[in-house]
Each structure stands twice: as C-alpha cells, then as structure tokens.
Design a protein around this motif. Structure first.
Motif, PDB file in Angstrom:
ATOM      1  N   UNK A 171     -18.001  10.015  -1.888  1.00 43.58           N
ATOM      2  CA  UNK A 171     -17.868  10.425  -0.488  1.00 43.58           C
ATOM      3  C   UNK A 171     -17.900   9.195   0.404  1.00 43.58           C
ATOM      4  N   UNK A 172     -16.915   9.132   1.339  1.00 39.16           N
ATOM      5  CA  UNK A 172     -16.906   8.092   2.362  1.00 39.16           C
ATOM      6  C   UNK A 172     -17.767   8.555   3.529  1.00 39.16           C
ATOM      7  N   UNK A 178     -20.719   2.722  14.064  1.00 32.71           N
ATOM      8  CA  UNK A 178     -19.433   2.109  13.734  1.00 32.71           C
ATOM      9  C   UNK A 178     -19.308   1.683  12.276  1.00 32.71           C
ATOM     10  N   UNK A 179     -20.376   1.738  11.523  1.00 30.19           N
ATOM     11  CA  UNK A 179     -20.334   1.259  10.142  1.00 30.19           C
ATOM     12  C   UNK A 179     -19.785   2.336   9.219  1.00 30.19           C
ATOM     13  N   UNK A 180     -19.059   1.905   8.194  1.00 29.73           N
ATOM     14  CA  UNK A 180     -18.486   2.820   7.211  1.00 29.73           C
ATOM     15  C   UNK A 180     -18.761   2.300   5.796  1.00 29.73           C
ATOM     16  N   UNK A 209     -22.546   1.891  -1.751  1.00 34.14           N
ATOM     17  CA  UNK A 209     -21.770   0.865  -1.047  1.00 34.14           C
ATOM     18  C   UNK A 209     -21.888   1.077   0.465  1.00 34.14           C
ATOM     19  N   UNK A 210     -23.152   1.165   0.925  1.00 37.90           N
ATOM     20  CA  UNK A 210     -23.451   1.292   2.358  1.00 37.90           C
ATOM     21  C   UNK A 210     -24.605   0.353   2.688  1.00 37.90           C
ATOM     22  N   UNK A 298     -28.969  10.075   6.824  1.00 39.04           N
ATOM     23  CA  UNK A 298     -28.488   9.237   7.924  1.00 39.04           C
ATOM     24  C   UNK A 298     -27.005   9.455   8.219  1.00 39.04           C
ATOM     25  N   UNK A 299     -26.302  10.198   7.362  1.00 36.42           N
ATOM     26  CA  UNK A 299     -24.895  10.513   7.638  1.00 36.42           C
ATOM     27  C   UNK A 299     -24.656  12.019   7.694  1.00 36.42           C
ATOM     28  N   UNK A 300     -25.739  12.816   7.559  1.00 37.38           N
ATOM     29  CA  UNK A 300     -25.658  14.287   7.593  1.00 37.38           C
ATOM     30  C   UNK A 300     -24.684  14.826   6.543  1.00 37.38           C
TER      31      UNK A 300
END
Length: 329
Positions: A171-172, A178-180, A209-210, A298-300
C-alpha cells in the motif's frame, strides 16, 4: 419416592471423539428399592439446526420478514450406530445454528420412564479425503494391522500435506502532509492444510519504506460459514456469516526505511468443522482464512494479506472395530 435414586453417564472428561471411533463408558444406576424387570437403554443422538430472519425482497413488503430454517438428523440409534460411509459433521455452535451430539441413558419400567440422563459429546468430523480412505482402504488397513500385530508402539497420526502458500500486499501511503511512501507485506506458509489441534506456523516479511515507525502486526483466524435453509413455502435460501476464532499481536518495531521478518505460530482448536466438501444435504459449509494486518494509524490505513486455510481430518482412530456393547460413531 421414586424407585430410581439417580442415573449417571460416565465418560472420559473433555474427550474429543473422531467420527468413526468408539465411545466407551459406563451407566451407573442407583435404586431406592428393588425394580422388577427394568430396562436400561443408552442412545446416541446427533442433530443440526439453523434458523434466521430475513426481509422478503425488493418488490415486496419490507415491514415483514420471513423465517428461514433447516434441520438434519445425523444419528439416533441405540447401542450400535452404523453411519453410512462413516461421515459425521463436527460439533458446532453459533447464533444461527448448531450441531450437537449427546449420549442419553434411560431407565424404564413396564409403562413409563423412571429416570434419564443426558451427556453432550465433542465430535470432530472427518474430511471427504478421510471418508474415501475409510471406504477404499479398508482391505489395505486389515493387512497392515495383521503385519503389525506384535509391534508395541503407539500409532502416529497420518501426516497432512498441503501446498505452500505465499501472499503479498502493498500500500502506498501519505504522512506528514506532503510525505509519501509505501509499506509491503509478504506472508508465506510451508503448507495450507491442517487438522484440528495442529500448530500453524507462518512467516511475515514487512518492508517499511516510510519515515514512520511501525509497532505491531496483528493476525487473526476467521471462519466463514454459509448456512442453507428453507422458507415456509419451501424456497431455498442461503446466508453467510463470519466469526473470529482467534487473534494475536506481534511486536514488529520496524524503524523508518527498514524491514524485518516475524515468525508467528498458534494452535488450532481441538474441534473444528472441516472445510466444505461435496457432502449432500449439508445445512452449513465452512471455510477458513488467516488475515495478517499492519495498522498504520498515522496514515489512517492498513495493509492486509489473506491466506486460505484448509481444515481436514486424517487422523486414524485408535479403535477401528467396535466391540459388542460399544458405541460406534
């Protein structure tokens, strides 16, 4: 005062009976006085029943609902219980339906029942694979038993094989406005077929990879059951339901831009419905799924991998031949 003071059924405590095995126990009858020509009868009963309510349909009155139900009688015999092809479903219970087995002892006089006692059993059903072995491999087992007559070693469970399973999910995600980045999950198992009570082991490889920290990985085993019933007008209806059998949490603690491997294990319950085969007149069918989840608060979002699990039963029962006054389930 009743002539019969008490009647009890004595069986091994917490025993799980495999379909096709014997039930060996005692009936203890205590009398207050002499009973003339008593009859003591012991029965084995197995029944299944499902019921639920559902709305009638899109073009009909939604203010009314219809009751769908179905039932099955698996065994109701006295002393000897020959079951066709030696097949019985497992003990089962949910809000919608149940399958139960019990031994019932009765003391009867000439005209009526003087006392009775009921004791419920845990029965582990057999798979379709085991059913074929019982019918097709009978002669082969007879020859093997004769050859091993003098081998004083306990019999070992028949090994259960299955295909290796490997599932990947990715999952992206967005974080800190603004960070991905992305998080991937790779889960693998050496086999996908198990018997009740067996240990299930699997490996989860997680790549983070975050720029965020991943703390835990959750895995859960789900049972998916499809019930079959009939309306009062004999219309066939089906309903699906899922339940969580177990849940565990592993501490992954994966730093930002890092990866780790987590080895997890759990023991299956001792009694489980076998995965659905082609048995006719089944009132319910079961399938199983292992779900591994990484929560990303943190990304729901979450990352999930789903692995199908097949539950079978190929264990050999300890006593293949019923004796004179024993129950053969």
């Amino acid at each position: 005062m009743s002539v019969v003071k008490s009647i009890e059924v004595v069986l091994p405590q917490d025993a799980v009976y495999l379909a096709g095995s014997n039930i060996d126990g005692q009936v203890v009858l205590t009398l207050n006085s002499t009973l003339v020509d008593p009859v003591v009868k012991v029965e084995l009963v197995g029944r299944g029943y499902v019921e639920w309510n559902e709305e009638i349909g899109e073009t009909r009155d939604y203010s009314r609902d219809v009751i769908c139900n179905n039932k099955a009688d698996y065994v109701h015999k006295t002393k000897t219980f020959p079951i066709k092809d030696n097949w019985l479903p497992s003990t089962f219970s949910s809000k919608i339906g149940h399958i139960s087995y019990f031994v019932q002892a009765l003391c009867m006089g000439r005209e009526h029942i003087l006392a009775k006692k009921k004791l419920y059993l845990l029965v582990q059903g057999i798979s379709e694979f085991r059913q074929r072995n019982l019918s097709e491999g009978h002669l082969e087992r007879e020859e093997r038993n004769q050859l091993q007559h003098f081998v004083l070693a306990p019999s070992q469970p028949t090994p259960v094989h299955g295909n290796p399973v490997s599932v990947e999910a990715e999952k992206k995600v967005s974080y800190n406005c603004c960070s991905r980045g992305w998080v991937s999950l790779h889960v693998q198992m050496s086999k996908n077929t198990f018997v009740p009570g067996e240990k299930v082991t699997f490996t989860s490889e997680i790549r983070n990879h975050t720029g965020k920290y991943i703390k835990t990985v959750v895995f859960a085993l789900y049972a998916h059951v499809q019930y079959e019933g009939f309306t009062p007008s004999a219309e066939r209806r089906r309903r699906a339901d899922s339940s969580e059998l177990l849940r565990q949490m592993a501490n992954a603690r994966i730093p930002a831009f890092n990866s780790t491997t987590v080895v997890s294990a759990f023991n299956l319950p001792l009694v489980l419905s076998v995965s659905s085969g082609s048995q006719e007149n089944e009132i319910m069918r079961s399938s199983y799924e292992l779900v591994v989840t990484i929560h990303l608060p943190w990304s729901l979002s979450t990352v999930k991998a789903r692995l199908p699990i097949i539950i079978t039963s190929t264990r050999e029962d300890k006593a293949n031949r019923p004796q004179a006054d024993e129950f053969d389930i």
